[in-house]
Design a protein around this motif. Structure first.
Motif, PDB file in Angstrom:
ATOM      1  N   ARG A  89       0.829  -1.211   0.000  1.00 45.75           N
ATOM      2  CA  ARG A  89       0.000   0.000   0.000  1.00 45.75           C
ATOM      3  C   ARG A  89       0.864   1.261   0.000  1.00 45.75           C
ATOM      4  O   ARG A  89       0.562   2.230  -0.713  1.00 45.75           O
ATOM      5  CB  ARG A  89      -0.923   0.000   1.219  1.00 45.75           C
ATOM      6  CG  ARG A  89      -2.020  -1.041   1.171  1.00 45.75           C
ATOM      7  CD  ARG A  89      -3.029  -0.811   2.288  1.00 45.75           C
ATOM      8  NE  ARG A  89      -2.435  -0.908   3.607  1.00 45.75           N
ATOM      9  CZ  ARG A  89      -2.305  -2.033   4.309  1.00 45.75           C
ATOM     10  NH1 ARG A  89      -2.722  -3.186   3.779  1.00 45.75           N
ATOM     11  NH2 ARG A  89      -1.771  -2.027   5.524  1.00 45.75           N
ATOM     12  N   ARG A 119       4.044   1.645  -1.033  1.00 51.96           N
ATOM     13  CA  ARG A 119       4.767   1.820  -2.301  1.00 51.96           C
ATOM     14  C   ARG A 119       3.835   2.350  -3.385  1.00 51.96           C
ATOM     15  O   ARG A 119       4.232   3.210  -4.193  1.00 51.96           O
ATOM     16  CB  ARG A 119       5.411   0.496  -2.712  1.00 51.96           C
ATOM     17  CG  ARG A 119       6.622   0.139  -1.856  1.00 51.96           C
ATOM     18  CD  ARG A 119       7.123  -1.274  -2.124  1.00 51.96           C
ATOM     19  NE  ARG A 119       7.743  -1.390  -3.432  1.00 51.96           N
ATOM     20  CZ  ARG A 119       9.059  -1.351  -3.650  1.00 51.96           C
ATOM     21  NH1 ARG A 119       9.905  -1.162  -2.639  1.00 51.96           N
ATOM     22  NH2 ARG A 119       9.548  -1.502  -4.863  1.00 51.96           N
ATOM     23  N   ARG A 120       2.614   1.878  -3.406  1.00 52.24           N
ATOM     24  CA  ARG A 120       1.651   2.405  -4.382  1.00 52.24           C
ATOM     25  C   ARG A 120       1.334   3.865  -4.097  1.00 52.24           C
ATOM     26  O   ARG A 120       1.230   4.681  -5.020  1.00 52.24           O
ATOM     27  CB  ARG A 120       0.372   1.558  -4.347  1.00 52.24           C
ATOM     28  CG  ARG A 120       0.517   0.188  -5.014  1.00 52.24           C
ATOM     29  CD  ARG A 120      -0.743  -0.629  -4.845  1.00 52.24           C
ATOM     30  NE  ARG A 120      -0.654  -1.900  -5.567  1.00 52.24           N
ATOM     31  CZ  ARG A 120      -1.532  -2.885  -5.452  1.00 52.24           C
ATOM     32  NH1 ARG A 120      -2.580  -2.749  -4.613  1.00 52.24           N
ATOM     33  NH2 ARG A 120      -1.384  -4.003  -6.141  1.00 52.24           N
ATOM     34  N   ARG A 121       1.185   4.188  -2.828  1.00 53.34           N
ATOM     35  CA  ARG A 121       0.877   5.566  -2.451  1.00 53.34           C
ATOM     36  C   ARG A 121       2.010   6.515  -2.830  1.00 53.34           C
ATOM     37  O   ARG A 121       1.777   7.671  -3.203  1.00 53.34           O
ATOM     38  CB  ARG A 121       0.632   5.616  -0.936  1.00 53.34           C
ATOM     39  CG  ARG A 121       0.063   6.927  -0.433  1.00 53.34           C
ATOM     40  CD  ARG A 121      -0.355   6.771   1.016  1.00 53.34           C
ATOM     41  NE  ARG A 121      -1.081   7.938   1.484  1.00 53.34           N
ATOM     42  CZ  ARG A 121      -1.666   8.012   2.667  1.00 53.34           C
ATOM     43  NH1 ARG A 121      -1.612   6.973   3.490  1.00 53.34           N
ATOM     44  NH2 ARG A 121      -2.299   9.108   3.032  1.00 53.34           N
ATOM     45  N   GLU A 135       6.751  -0.991  -9.681  1.00 49.60           N
ATOM     46  CA  GLU A 135       6.688  -2.294  -9.015  1.00 49.60           C
ATOM     47  C   GLU A 135       8.065  -2.927  -8.867  1.00 49.60           C
ATOM     48  O   GLU A 135       8.326  -3.642  -7.898  1.00 49.60           O
ATOM     49  CB  GLU A 135       5.762  -3.233  -9.797  1.00 49.60           C
ATOM     50  CG  GLU A 135       4.285  -2.868  -9.673  1.00 49.60           C
ATOM     51  CD  GLU A 135       3.391  -3.925 -10.288  1.00 49.60           C
ATOM     52  OE1 GLU A 135       3.901  -5.019 -10.621  1.00 49.60           O
ATOM     53  OE2 GLU A 135       2.184  -3.664 -10.441  1.00 49.60           O
TER      54      GLU A 135
END
Length: 381
Positions: A181, A183-185, A190
């Motif tokens: 969460r 890293r996505r934020r 990826e």
């Protein structure tokens, strides 16, 4: 027991956040006085139910603050005064004595070989420090390394106790869902391999070493710098000149915020990293390194008494790096190429649980609050 903690400021910093965490685990009625800068850590303490008073000190030589602090201690009915950081230790010890409190403890958070809190250790600083130290009952060193430095300065060994900094092990335990969460934020690709650094962005922390190391690594390496400070603009310029500005993320200061607050908290950001790097050449403890170890990260460090004071087997994922950007770049590449270790908490981090540190500090409190024996009367018979 009723205790008053006096600290120089309550902006985000290692000593400041350590105080907040410690007060959550001390079975003592505690108030806090900050001499200046009642920042976000002060807000956190208030949210925790701690009474915080801002003394409004104008500078190092604002002697008018001394009688104000003395009155506050006297009217507060405190059994013990505990000071933190250089200015607070000087004024707090003296005010406690003037208020009639003899149980005075000071924690030395940041004494290095050549500097303390960014202040060069000249003869004047040392003389003033030792003069203030004599007004207290005990000086707490956050590591055996700091205790040895205090002894070399001339602080008597019986007046020194080692109580290491502590961490909230549960908060830093690795959570793969939190990692994903966060890293996505942050907008990380990826496949990004994230090098992490945490601390005040000051010259002494040497984060420029990591920016320059990043320029020597492949384009899928990113640098995540957590913290704020006066060197941020310098680091941004260094990243731009090195051609890696688009791969360096600055998060700003991140306190231990409650769930649901804007932006990820410190444990979440640590979970998002793949390797932790601390290029600071001079540390008193190395709290960020221990927190990274608690999250199961491999760690590359230039100085960390918290690790160096323990047996090597207790932190198998930690490696000391001697050198600059080239050496850190090689170590980062080697760490990535090695078989990844499971993200588990090593023995070294378990050694520094906050519950253990709070218990050891309570032992210090018990020792200094025991009344001194009165002189025995000589019989006239």
């Amino acid at each position: 027991m009723k205790a008053l903690h006096i600290i120089t400021g309550l902006g985000i910093g290692g000593a400041e956040q350590q105080l907040r965490l410690l007060l959550k685990h001390l079975p003592v009625d505690c108030d806090v006085v900050t001499l200046t800068n009642p920042g976000s850590v002060a807000d956190g303490l208030v949210a925790d139910g701690v009474r915080v008073t801002h003394l409004g000190m104008a500078g190092n030589r604002d002697l008018a603050a001394l009688p104000r602090l003395t009155r506050l201690i006297r009217t507060g009915g405190y059994d013990l005064v505990h000071t933190h950081l250089y200015r607070a230790c000087l004024y707090g010890r003296l005010a406690a004595r003037m208020a009639g409190v003899r149980a005075v403890v000071a924690t030395e958070h940041s004494l290095g070989d050549s500097q303390m809190e960014g202040r060069r250790l000249g003869a004047g600083v040392r003389a003033l420090y030792l003069a203030g130290e004599r007004l207290g009952r005990m000086t707490v060193a956050v590591s055996p390394t700091v205790a040895d430095r205090l002894k070399r300065w001339g602080v008597p060994a019986p007046r020194i106790e080692v109580v290491p900094n502590g961490i909230d092990l549960d908060r830093f335990r690795f959570d793969p869902g939190r990692r994903l969460r966060t890293r996505r934020r942050l907008g990380l690709p990826e496949d990004a391999y994230v090098i992490g650094g945490i601390g005040r962005l000051t010259a002494g922390k040497s984060f420029g070493t990591l920016v320059q190391a990043l320029a020597r690594l492949p384009d899928d390496h990113w640098l995540l710098l957590v913290g704020g400070g006066p060197e941020e603009s310098v680091l941004r310029r260094t990243a731009h000149e090195a051609g890696v500005a688009d791969r360096v993320l600055f998060t700003g200061e991140r306190p231990y915020v409650p769930d649901g607050s804007p932006g990820p908290d410190l444990p979440s950001l640590t979970a998002a990293m793949d390797v932790f790097a601390s290029p600071s050449p001079e540390e008193a403890f190395g709290l960020a390194v221990v927190e990274a170890l608690a999250c199961g990260l491999p760690v590359l460090y230039a100085s960390c008494p918290a690790v160096e004071d323990l047996p090597a087997h207790s932190a198998p994922g930690a490696r000391r790096i001697r050198g600059g950007p080239e050496e850190f770049a090689r170590a980062i590449a080697a760490t990535r190429a090695a078989d990844p270790r499971p993200r588990t908490t090593p023995e070294a981090a378990l050694h520094y649980g906050i519950t253990r540190s709070a218990g050891r500090l309570m032992d210090v409190y018990a020792a200094v609050t025991v009344p001194s024996p009165s002189p025995r009367k000589v019989s006239s018979s």
